[in-house]
Design a protein around this motif. Structure first.
Motif, PDB file in Angstrom:
ATOM      1  N   ALA A  32       8.310   0.876 -20.724  1.00 14.97           N
ATOM      2  CA  ALA A  32       8.542   0.207 -19.348  1.00 14.97           C
ATOM      3  C   ALA A  32       7.241   0.762 -18.452  1.00 14.97           C
ATOM      4  O   ALA A  32       6.877   1.657 -18.926  1.00 14.97           O
ATOM      5  N   TYR A  33       6.941  -0.246 -18.004  1.00 14.94           N
ATOM      6  CA  TYR A  33       5.417  -0.335 -17.164  1.00 14.94           C
ATOM      7  C   TYR A  33       6.009  -0.521 -15.713  1.00 14.94           C
ATOM      8  O   TYR A  33       6.299  -1.588 -15.597  1.00 14.94           O
ATOM      9  N   VAL A  34       5.492   0.533 -14.700  1.00 11.53           N
ATOM     10  CA  VAL A  34       5.605   0.272 -13.243  1.00 11.53           C
ATOM     11  C   VAL A  34       4.153   0.044 -12.654  1.00 11.53           C
ATOM     12  O   VAL A  34       3.284   0.989 -12.934  1.00 11.53           O
ATOM     13  N   LYS A  35       4.181  -1.317 -12.304  1.00 10.38           N
ATOM     14  CA  LYS A  35       2.688  -1.656 -12.056  1.00 10.38           C
ATOM     15  C   LYS A  35       2.594  -1.962 -10.334  1.00 10.38           C
ATOM     16  O   LYS A  35       3.319  -2.631  -9.896  1.00 10.38           O
ATOM     17  N   LEU A  36       1.501  -1.429  -9.821  1.00  9.17           N
ATOM     18  CA  LEU A  36       1.313  -1.630  -8.466  1.00  9.17           C
ATOM     19  C   LEU A  36       0.321  -2.589  -8.436  1.00  9.17           C
ATOM     20  O   LEU A  36      -0.936  -2.128  -8.924  1.00  9.17           O
ATOM     21  N   GLU A  37       0.473  -3.475  -7.739  1.00  5.29           N
ATOM     22  CA  GLU A  37      -0.702  -4.661  -7.548  1.00  5.29           C
ATOM     23  C   GLU A  37      -0.931  -5.043  -6.098  1.00  5.29           C
ATOM     24  O   GLU A  37       0.100  -4.894  -5.249  1.00  5.29           O
ATOM     25  N   ASP A  38      -1.883  -5.605  -5.961  1.00 11.92           N
ATOM     26  CA  ASP A  38      -2.436  -6.400  -4.649  1.00 11.92           C
ATOM     27  C   ASP A  38      -1.523  -7.364  -4.314  1.00 11.92           C
ATOM     28  O   ASP A  38      -1.076  -8.289  -5.070  1.00 11.92           O
ATOM     29  N   LYS A  39      -0.912  -7.578  -3.276  1.00 10.90           N
ATOM     30  CA  LYS A  39      -0.109  -8.420  -2.615  1.00 10.90           C
ATOM     31  C   LYS A  39      -0.641  -9.976  -2.808  1.00 10.90           C
ATOM     32  O   LYS A  39       0.124 -10.918  -3.130  1.00 10.90           O
ATOM     33  N   VAL A  40      -1.854 -10.111  -2.351  1.00  9.86           N
ATOM     34  CA  VAL A  40      -2.560 -11.387  -2.396  1.00  9.86           C
ATOM     35  C   VAL A  40      -3.300 -11.791  -3.718  1.00  9.86           C
ATOM     36  O   VAL A  40      -2.814 -12.931  -4.364  1.00  9.86           O
TER      37      VAL A  40
ATOM     38  N   ASP B  94       5.146   8.248   7.522  1.00  4.08           N
ATOM     39  CA  ASP B  94       4.503   6.966   8.837  1.00  4.08           C
ATOM     40  C   ASP B  94       3.313   6.388   8.642  1.00  4.08           C
ATOM     41  O   ASP B  94       2.739   5.481   9.143  1.00  4.08           O
ATOM     42  N   ALA B  95       2.519   7.045   7.716  1.00  3.54           N
ATOM     43  CA  ALA B  95       0.997   6.841   7.381  1.00  3.54           C
ATOM     44  C   ALA B  95       0.829   6.519   5.703  1.00  3.54           C
ATOM     45  O   ALA B  95       0.265   7.570   5.346  1.00  3.54           O
ATOM     46  N   PRO B  96       1.411   5.391   5.381  1.00  3.41           N
ATOM     47  CA  PRO B  96       1.246   5.323   3.645  1.00  3.41           C
ATOM     48  C   PRO B  96      -0.223   5.221   3.599  1.00  3.41           C
ATOM     49  O   PRO B  96      -1.057   4.531   4.128  1.00  3.41           O
ATOM     50  N   ASP B  97      -0.746   5.632   2.385  1.00  2.00           N
ATOM     51  CA  ASP B  97      -2.077   5.349   1.999  1.00  2.00           C
ATOM     52  C   ASP B  97      -2.474   4.019   1.335  1.00  2.00           C
ATOM     53  O   ASP B  97      -3.586   3.794   1.192  1.00  2.00           O
ATOM     54  N   TRP B  98      -1.386   3.585   0.849  1.00  2.33           N
ATOM     55  CA  TRP B  98      -1.678   2.020   0.295  1.00  2.33           C
ATOM     56  C   TRP B  98      -0.411   1.447   0.199  1.00  2.33           C
ATOM     57  O   TRP B  98       0.773   1.917  -0.033  1.00  2.33           O
ATOM     58  N   THR B  99      -0.289   0.303   0.576  1.00  2.00           N
ATOM     59  CA  THR B  99       0.843  -0.858   0.503  1.00  2.00           C
ATOM     60  C   THR B  99       0.618  -1.905  -0.327  1.00  2.00           C
ATOM     61  O   THR B  99      -0.388  -2.654  -0.166  1.00  2.00           O
ATOM     62  N   GLY B 100       1.457  -2.359  -1.326  1.00  2.00           N
ATOM     63  CA  GLY B 100       1.180  -3.310  -2.174  1.00  2.00           C
ATOM     64  C   GLY B 100       2.358  -3.989  -2.813  1.00  2.00           C
ATOM     65  O   GLY B 100       3.818  -3.895  -2.194  1.00  2.00           O
ATOM     66  N   ARG B 101       2.403  -4.462  -4.052  1.00  2.00           N
ATOM     67  CA  ARG B 101       3.474  -5.164  -4.425  1.00  2.00           C
ATOM     68  C   ARG B 101       3.979  -4.278  -5.832  1.00  2.00           C
ATOM     69  O   ARG B 101       2.930  -4.015  -6.474  1.00  2.00           O
ATOM     70  N   MET B 102       5.008  -4.291  -6.389  1.00  2.00           N
ATOM     71  CA  MET B 102       5.378  -3.678  -7.430  1.00  2.00           C
ATOM     72  C   MET B 102       5.982  -4.598  -8.405  1.00  2.00           C
ATOM     73  O   MET B 102       6.838  -5.339  -8.232  1.00  2.00           O
ATOM     74  N   ARG B 103       5.712  -4.418  -9.585  1.00  2.00           N
ATOM     75  CA  ARG B 103       6.283  -5.117 -10.815  1.00  2.00           C
ATOM     76  C   ARG B 103       6.615  -4.318 -11.948  1.00  2.00           C
ATOM     77  O   ARG B 103       5.571  -3.717 -12.535  1.00  2.00           O
TER      78      ARG B 103
END
Length: 252
Positions: free
Chosen positions: A58-66, A41-50
């Motif tokens: 393969a590369y799993v990239k976590l990026e800022d939404k904006v 219920d309390a994630p440490d970070w939220t963003g976009r996955m590419r």
């Protein structure tokens, strides 16, 4: 140079607009990881996955939404493997091993709010490494084409082959030929034919005299019709006598 260009080319496998990142406790044993142990219920970070691919990795990239700034990335050389692991109690959460440019690594937890997003992420990785496996097999076949067993289609010593060309076993069936455009059936065996119809008129009421020739032959009967004389009919004579008597009485 062509191979280097292919390695530099990066393709996009999957993009998900929202993913949650969790800090997970270190593993105390080899038991399966449970997402229920995280603070869901309390994630440490939220963003976009590419998810991208460059060559076989393969590369799993976590990026800022904006801004699109890179938060962390996880190179994946095989799947399933240590880089991406599933949890035992949910299909929406995974354990991801991220690495920085210096080679340092850490394990974090990621999760999707929608089950369909986690399904797409899983299928994207599976399809990529399925393609990698096929490429390895094609490369092996191209490098060693003579290793596969060949089919021997040559003739052995003393072996012959026979070809039957243009020999048909069809039986010719004779058909009765007719003249004048009219067809007649073939005569029955051992029988006699009636004569064809004649243009002249024949006396069908002619009866042969007693003690005459054999009347079983129709041809003889036809030939004798022209010269035969019919005997007097007793019935017609009797009728003529009756009419004669009647006439004689009338005249009186």
């Amino acid at each position: 140079m062509a191979s280097e260009g292919q390695l530099d080319y990066e393709s996009v496998l999957c993009i998900k607009p929202e993913v949650n990142v969790y800090r997970i406790p270190p593993r105390a044993s080899n038991r399966a990881v449970r997402a229920a142990d995280w603070k869901l219920d309390a994630p440490d970070w939220t963003g976009r996955m590419r998810v991208t691919a460059r060559g076989k990795v393969a590369y799993v990239k976590l990026e800022d939404k904006v801004s699109g700034e890179l938060f962390a990335q996880a190179p994946v050389e095989e799947y399933p493997g240590i880089a991406v692991e599933t949890v035992s109690d949910s299909s929406r959460y995974f354990v991801l091993r991220i690495q920085d440019d210096n080679g340092r690594s850490a394990f974090i937890g990621i999760g999707f709010g929608d089950r369909g997003d986690s399904f797409d992420f899983n299928v994207a990785l599976q399809d990529h490494f399925k393609w990698v496996k096929q490429e390895k097999e094609f490369t092996k076949q191209a490098q060693a084409p003579d290793s596969a067993p060949k089919l021997d289609l040559g003739f052995k010593e003393g072996q012959t082959i026979t070809l039957n060309i243009g020999q048909s076993k069809k039986k010719d069936r004779s058909r009765p030929q007719s003249s004048g455009g009219l067809g007649f059936l073939p005569p029955p065996p051992g029988g006699k034919l009636a004569p064809p119809p004649s243009s002249r008129t024949t006396n069908l009421n002619t009866q042969p005299a007693a003690g005459g020739a054999d009347t079983g032959c129709l041809l003889d009967l036809d030939s004798s019709n022209s010269n035969s004389v019919s005997p007097s009919n007793p019935t017609s004579t009797a009728n003529n006598d009756l009419w004669g008597d009647f006439d004689s009485v009338t005249q009186k």
